[in-house]
Write a protein that holds these residues in place. Structure first.
Motif: not given
Length: 151
Positions: A1-8, A78-82, A102-104, A144-151
């Motif tokens: 699923m790709v959510y638009d940032t406005t959904a958040l 999908w490929n452009r999304a965070s 923040l990544a979004a 760092h968050a990406q490396r840690e697997g938080w995203l």
């Protein structure tokens, strides 16, 4: 699923998305998702006819070049999304949501509204997160968050 940032920014939506993820959904967040669509399989899809999208105005598309084009549109989005993840075991409570929001590319004001915080609280918690990670910029925190697997 790709959510638009406005959904958040919709109250309660984060909890819904995280529940879906815990049940196996793969989710990403992108700014400016061009259209609301659903692809059920290689043979059928649906696209909203109106913007903003409404459930009572969809076009059902069967196997065709249009369905192929919609699949390509989804793959591009999908490929452009965070990635949106509920990982981040070393973070607690709402702090675990910070890297994903923040990544979004949500603004501090949008994050504050979603989490029920004041914008200065968002800035303070981001600063604490950056200090905890030993980084100087939000970009470094994201790496760092990406490396840690938080995203």
């Amino acid at each position: 699923m790709v959510y638009d940032t406005t959904a958040l920014t919709v109250p309660g939506r984060l909890e819904d998305i995280e529940s879906h993820i815990m049940h196996g959904e793969q989710a990403r967040v992108a700014s400016a998702v061009p259209v609301k669509l659903m692809l059920a399989d290689d043979h059928v899809g649906m696209i909203s006819l109106w913007r903003p999208a409404t459930a009572d105005s969809v076009l059902i598309i069967h196997t065709s070049s249009l369905l192929t084009a919609l699949r390509a549109l989804f793959e591009s989005a999908w490929n452009r999304a965070s990635p949106y993840s509920v990982k981040g075991d070393t973070l607690s409570g709402d702090n675990r949501r910070l890297p994903t929001l923040l990544a979004a590319r949500l603004t501090d004001e949008s994050i504050a509204r979603q989490l029920g915080w004041h914008p200065s609280t968002v800035q303070r918690r981001v600063r604490r997160l950056m200090d905890k990670l030993g980084v100087r910029t939000r970009f470094q925190a994201g790496m760092h968050a990406q490396r840690e697997g938080w995203l």
